[in-house]
Motif scaffolding. Structure first.
Motif, PDB file in Angstrom:
ATOM      1  N   GLY A  30      51.402  30.188  29.322  1.00 25.83           N
ATOM      2  CA  GLY A  30      51.617  31.248  28.339  1.00 25.83           C
ATOM      3  C   GLY A  30      53.081  31.585  28.202  1.00 25.83           C
ATOM      4  N   PRO A  31      53.383  32.680  27.494  1.00 24.71           N
ATOM      5  CA  PRO A  31      54.768  33.027  27.224  1.00 24.71           C
ATOM      6  C   PRO A  31      55.470  33.598  28.456  1.00 24.71           C
ATOM      7  CG  PRO A  31      53.283  33.877  25.564  1.00 24.71           C
ATOM      8  CD  PRO A  31      52.451  33.478  26.741  1.00 24.71           C
ATOM      9  N   ALA A  32      55.966  32.699  29.300  1.00 31.73           N
ATOM     10  CA  ALA A  32      56.703  33.118  30.494  1.00 31.73           C
ATOM     11  C   ALA A  32      58.136  33.474  30.104  1.00 31.73           C
ATOM     12  CB  ALA A  32      56.665  31.995  31.513  1.00 31.73           C
ATOM     13  N   LEU A 104      49.646  41.134  37.069  1.00 35.06           N
ATOM     14  CA  LEU A 104      49.418  42.106  35.996  1.00 35.06           C
ATOM     15  C   LEU A 104      50.143  41.603  34.756  1.00 35.06           C
ATOM     16  CD1 LEU A 104      48.627  44.902  34.819  1.00 35.06           C
ATOM     17  CD2 LEU A 104      50.753  45.794  35.830  1.00 35.06           C
ATOM     18  N   HIS A 105      49.426  41.458  33.650  1.00 37.27           N
ATOM     19  CA  HIS A 105      50.042  41.082  32.374  1.00 37.27           C
ATOM     20  C   HIS A 105      49.920  42.244  31.398  1.00 37.27           C
ATOM     21  CE1 HIS A 105      50.308  36.404  32.145  1.00 37.27           C
ATOM     22  NE2 HIS A 105      50.706  36.841  33.322  1.00 37.27           N
ATOM     23  N   GLY A 106      50.901  42.385  30.529  1.00 36.41           N
ATOM     24  CA  GLY A 106      50.859  43.459  29.545  1.00 36.41           C
ATOM     25  C   GLY A 106      50.711  44.787  30.267  1.00 36.41           C
ATOM     26  N   ALA A 107      49.877  45.679  29.723  1.00 36.92           N
ATOM     27  CA  ALA A 107      49.729  46.997  30.318  1.00 36.92           C
ATOM     28  C   ALA A 107      48.554  47.084  31.280  1.00 36.92           C
ATOM     29  CB  ALA A 107      49.564  48.037  29.210  1.00 36.92           C
ATOM     30  N   SER A 108      47.514  46.231  31.085  1.00 37.66           N
ATOM     31  CA  SER A 108      46.305  46.442  31.891  1.00 37.66           C
ATOM     32  C   SER A 108      45.456  45.189  32.089  1.00 37.66           C
ATOM     33  CB  SER A 108      45.441  47.521  31.231  1.00 37.66           C
ATOM     34  OG  SER A 108      45.086  47.102  29.934  1.00 37.66           O
ATOM     35  N   CYS A 109      46.049  44.017  31.973  1.00 39.67           N
ATOM     36  CA  CYS A 109      45.280  42.775  32.086  1.00 39.67           C
ATOM     37  C   CYS A 109      45.624  42.055  33.389  1.00 39.67           C
ATOM     38  CB  CYS A 109      45.604  41.862  30.897  1.00 39.67           C
ATOM     39  SG  CYS A 109      44.666  40.322  30.910  1.00 39.67           S
ATOM     40  N   LEU A 110      44.598  41.662  34.126  1.00 37.03           N
ATOM     41  CA  LEU A 110      44.812  40.824  35.308  1.00 37.03           C
ATOM     42  C   LEU A 110      44.728  39.370  34.848  1.00 37.03           C
ATOM     43  CD1 LEU A 110      45.172  40.865  38.430  1.00 37.03           C
ATOM     44  CD2 LEU A 110      42.710  40.454  38.566  1.00 37.03           C
ATOM     45  N   VAL A 166      40.338  40.957  32.352  1.00 37.69           N
ATOM     46  CA  VAL A 166      40.876  39.788  33.070  1.00 37.69           C
ATOM     47  C   VAL A 166      41.009  38.619  32.107  1.00 37.69           C
ATOM     48  CG1 VAL A 166      40.457  38.177  34.991  1.00 37.69           C
ATOM     49  CG2 VAL A 166      39.655  40.549  35.163  1.00 37.69           C
ATOM     50  N   THR A 167      42.087  37.841  32.244  1.00 33.77           N
ATOM     51  CA  THR A 167      42.148  36.563  31.540  1.00 33.77           C
ATOM     52  C   THR A 167      42.402  35.438  32.527  1.00 33.77           C
ATOM     53  OG1 THR A 167      43.061  35.329  29.682  1.00 33.77           O
ATOM     54  CG2 THR A 167      44.619  36.683  30.902  1.00 33.77           C
ATOM     55  N   LEU A 168      41.654  34.369  32.345  1.00 31.83           N
ATOM     56  CA  LEU A 168      41.786  33.193  33.201  1.00 31.83           C
ATOM     57  C   LEU A 168      42.165  32.005  32.330  1.00 31.83           C
ATOM     58  CD1 LEU A 168      38.501  33.562  35.303  1.00 31.83           C
ATOM     59  CD2 LEU A 168      40.808  34.287  35.963  1.00 31.83           C
ATOM     60  N   PRO A 294      43.588  34.492  14.830  1.00 33.70           N
ATOM     61  CA  PRO A 294      44.839  33.734  14.982  1.00 33.70           C
ATOM     62  C   PRO A 294      45.880  34.556  15.749  1.00 33.70           C
ATOM     63  CG  PRO A 294      44.668  34.629  12.756  1.00 33.70           C
ATOM     64  CD  PRO A 294      43.427  35.079  13.476  1.00 33.70           C
ATOM     65  N   PHE A 295      45.983  34.302  17.014  1.00 34.54           N
ATOM     66  CA  PHE A 295      46.874  35.091  17.879  1.00 34.54           C
ATOM     67  C   PHE A 295      48.291  34.504  17.729  1.00 34.54           C
ATOM     68  CE2 PHE A 295      48.331  36.642  22.132  1.00 34.54           C
ATOM     69  CZ  PHE A 295      47.921  37.963  22.018  1.00 34.54           C
ATOM     70  N   ILE A 296      48.972  34.958  16.679  1.00 34.87           N
ATOM     71  CA  ILE A 296      50.279  34.375  16.341  1.00 34.87           C
ATOM     72  C   ILE A 296      51.326  34.844  17.346  1.00 34.87           C
ATOM     73  CG2 ILE A 296      52.121  34.308  14.603  1.00 34.87           C
ATOM     74  CD1 ILE A 296      49.940  34.745  12.474  1.00 34.87           C
ATOM     75  N   GLY A 342      41.105  39.723  27.661  1.00 40.74           N
ATOM     76  CA  GLY A 342      42.029  38.607  27.506  1.00 40.74           C
ATOM     77  C   GLY A 342      43.214  38.906  26.623  1.00 40.74           C
ATOM     78  N   CYS A 343      43.812  37.822  26.126  1.00 39.76           N
ATOM     79  CA  CYS A 343      45.072  37.967  25.392  1.00 39.76           C
ATOM     80  C   CYS A 343      44.942  38.862  24.168  1.00 39.76           C
ATOM     81  CB  CYS A 343      45.597  36.586  24.996  1.00 39.76           C
ATOM     82  SG  CYS A 343      46.229  35.675  26.417  1.00 39.76           S
ATOM     83  N   LEU A 344      43.845  38.723  23.425  1.00 39.78           N
ATOM     84  CA  LEU A 344      43.723  39.540  22.218  1.00 39.78           C
ATOM     85  C   LEU A 344      43.613  41.017  22.564  1.00 39.78           C
ATOM     86  CD1 LEU A 344      43.589  39.646  19.197  1.00 39.78           C
ATOM     87  CD2 LEU A 344      41.150  39.101  19.298  1.00 39.78           C
ATOM     88  N   ARG A 345      42.862  41.331  23.603  1.00 38.27           N
ATOM     89  CA  ARG A 345      42.774  42.745  24.005  1.00 38.27           C
ATOM     90  C   ARG A 345      44.131  43.220  24.541  1.00 38.27           C
ATOM     91  NH1 ARG A 345      38.487  45.706  28.076  1.00 38.27           N
ATOM     92  NH2 ARG A 345      39.792  47.516  28.480  1.00 38.27           N
ATOM     93  N   CYS A 346      44.840  42.358  25.274  1.00 35.65           N
ATOM     94  CA  CYS A 346      46.140  42.716  25.838  1.00 35.65           C
ATOM     95  C   CYS A 346      47.184  42.913  24.737  1.00 35.65           C
ATOM     96  CB  CYS A 346      46.600  41.619  26.802  1.00 35.65           C
ATOM     97  SG  CYS A 346      48.332  41.714  27.278  1.00 35.65           S
ATOM     98  N   ARG A 347      47.289  41.962  23.842  1.00 35.62           N
ATOM     99  CA  ARG A 347      48.136  41.899  22.649  1.00 35.62           C
ATOM    100  C   ARG A 347      49.638  41.910  22.913  1.00 35.62           C
ATOM    101  NH1 ARG A 347      47.479  47.559  22.577  1.00 35.62           N
ATOM    102  NH2 ARG A 347      48.913  48.768  21.232  1.00 35.62           N
ATOM    103  N   ALA A 348      50.063  41.806  24.159  1.00 33.32           N
ATOM    104  CA  ALA A 348      51.503  41.906  24.437  1.00 33.32           C
ATOM    105  C   ALA A 348      52.309  40.771  23.808  1.00 33.32           C
ATOM    106  CB  ALA A 348      51.738  41.923  25.953  1.00 33.32           C
ATOM    107  N   CYS A 349      51.699  39.588  23.683  1.00 30.90           N
ATOM    108  CA  CYS A 349      52.471  38.432  23.230  1.00 30.90           C
ATOM    109  C   CYS A 349      52.440  38.223  21.726  1.00 30.90           C
ATOM    110  CB  CYS A 349      51.986  37.164  23.931  1.00 30.90           C
ATOM    111  SG  CYS A 349      52.422  37.174  25.680  1.00 30.90           S
ATOM    112  N   SER A 350      51.564  38.905  21.021  1.00 38.41           N
ATOM    113  CA  SER A 350      51.468  38.697  19.565  1.00 38.41           C
ATOM    114  C   SER A 350      51.738  39.990  18.812  1.00 38.41           C
ATOM    115  CB  SER A 350      50.077  38.201  19.182  1.00 38.41           C
ATOM    116  OG  SER A 350      49.973  38.126  17.772  1.00 38.41           O
TER     117      SER A 350
HETATM  118  S1  SF4 Z   1      48.855  38.378  25.648  1.00 40.91           S
HETATM  119 FE1  SF4 Z   1      48.879  39.482  27.616  1.00 40.91          FE
HETATM  120  S2  SF4 Z   1      47.399  38.382  28.894  1.00 40.91           S
HETATM  121 FE2  SF4 Z   1      47.932  36.999  27.207  1.00 40.91          FE
HETATM  122  S3  SF4 Z   1      49.646  35.735  27.984  1.00 40.91           S
HETATM  123 FE3  SF4 Z   1      50.525  37.516  26.885  1.00 40.91          FE
HETATM  124  S4  SF4 Z   1      50.890  39.045  28.495  1.00 40.91           S
HETATM  125 FE4  SF4 Z   1      49.449  37.537  29.343  1.00 40.91          FE
END
Ligand code: SF4
Length: 357
Positions: A30-32, A104-110, A166-168, A294-296, A342-350
């Protein structure tokens, strides 16, 4: 003053410098090479480490006892950072530091990469933008996480009150299920231990009936990532996904939406790999009709990857693209707000969720 969606786009395109602060993880899936910022009702994972960040007008400043996002030194808005979890200091019962198992990713995603190795990594078939094995080389993680390790970390993170989904993800594995079995075993263990909703992310495979077992396996949502909706850009940057082709992705998105329900399927769509926007939007309509959001995400050139010297697309390119994409998502009845995990619920990257009407 920028509106929140536009500021998120600008920060993700140009980066933000963080003088004397932790700049976030360097590699991994993912977006490291970025850090999460929480501001104005949203959360954004923004580049902090690539070379272009030194030219960004944006920085984090400290004033009046708190942090601010500043542009050319002028304060724009207050910003907070996710708390550093206590579980980062703990170990699993088999002696592995928990921060090597999940983060921990974004605000509340493991988030965890269940299998940190990918069958394509280091070959001519590797995706040009991916740094999945970099964090393995640096010793920040381990090659494979067991369901027991993941459930222990999930319990610790949930008990702290800092995560609620959680996202795996995983590098692609050999075998007909591309690694789905390991992901489902992990999801099942986490769900049993914590009850938290879980997303898995997987490359398409031929036998779509494997998806039928997701709900009983503890999986609530799924990411099936095509990466680009322009065939030429896809062939150049993710050759295996180009070979799989849009029709196979559409079949799998459709089946996944049927099994997991509306708004529980998403696909990363990376912007800034030379794609034709008109073509991408046409294919996006097909994607949304198949039930996938589409998680742009703007290209994140990660140091150590083939695209490390590229730049994310400019805000001027991103904003009209996102405005059109938000209409497609709206017309298709999709929304990040209905995603369970997951990513859509987290939304930090899009930034697309922030553009939703
Ligand atoms: S959207 Fe959130 S959970 Fe998905 S890769 Fe980005 S920071 Fe991690």
């Amino acid at each position: 003053m920028y509106k929140t969606p536009e500021l998120k786009v600008r920060l993700q395109s140009l980066g933000v410098s963080l003088p004397q602060m932790d700049k976030g993880r360097k590699g991994g899936a993912g977006p490291a090479a970025g850090k999460s910022l929480i501001f104005s009702g949203t959360v954004a994972n923004v580049p902090t480490q690539s070379t272009f960040v030194s030219e960004s007008p944006f920085s984090i400043s400290f004033d009046d006892g708190r942090y601010w996002i500043a542009e050319k030194g002028n304060k724009l808005t207050k910003v907070e950072f996710p708390k550093i979890p206590h579980f980062y200091e703990k170990q699993t019962s088999d002696g592995v530091p928990m921060k090597k198992i999940a983060l921990l990713h974004g605000a509340s995603c493991l988030a965890s990469t269940v299998c940190q190795k990918c069958v394509y990594y280091g070959t001519k078939n590797a995706c040009s933008f991916c740094g999945i094995e970099l964090s393995l080389l640096s010793g920040d993680t381990i090659a494979e996480k067991t369901p027991e390790q993941l459930s222990e970390v999930a319990i610790a993170a949930k008990d702290e009150g800092i995560v609620n989904h959680v996202t795996l993800t995983s590098g692609t594995q050999s075998g007909p299920d591309k690694g789905l079995g390991k992901m489902v075993a992990a999801a099942n263990a986490i769900k049993d231990a914590t009850g938290m909703p879980v997303q898995v992310q997987i490359e398409p495979f031929k036998d779509l009936s494997l998806l039928d077992d997701l709900p009983s396996g503890g999986v609530d949502s799924i990411g099936i990532h095509i990466e680009s909706l322009d065939e030429k850009a896809l062939a150049l940057n993710a050759p295996i996904k180009a070979k799989i082709g849009l029709p196979s992705f559409i079949s799998m998105w459709n089946k996944a939406a049927e099994v997991l329900g509306e708004n529980q399927v998403e696909s990363f769509v990376i912007a800034g790999m030379g794609e034709d926007i008109k073509k991408s939007l046409q294919n996006m309509e097909k994607m949304v009709r198949a039930g996938a959001y589409p998680f742009i995400v703007p290209l994140r050139p990660i140091p150590g990857t083939k695209l490390q010297h590229e730049r994310p697309p400019s805000p001027e390119k991103m904003i009209p693209y996102l405005e059109k994409a938000s209409e497609i998502v709206h017309d298709g009845g999709l929304s990040w707000k209905k995603s369970k995990a997951g990513c859509l619920r987290c939304r930090a990257c899009s930034p697309l969720p922030d553009f939703e009407k």
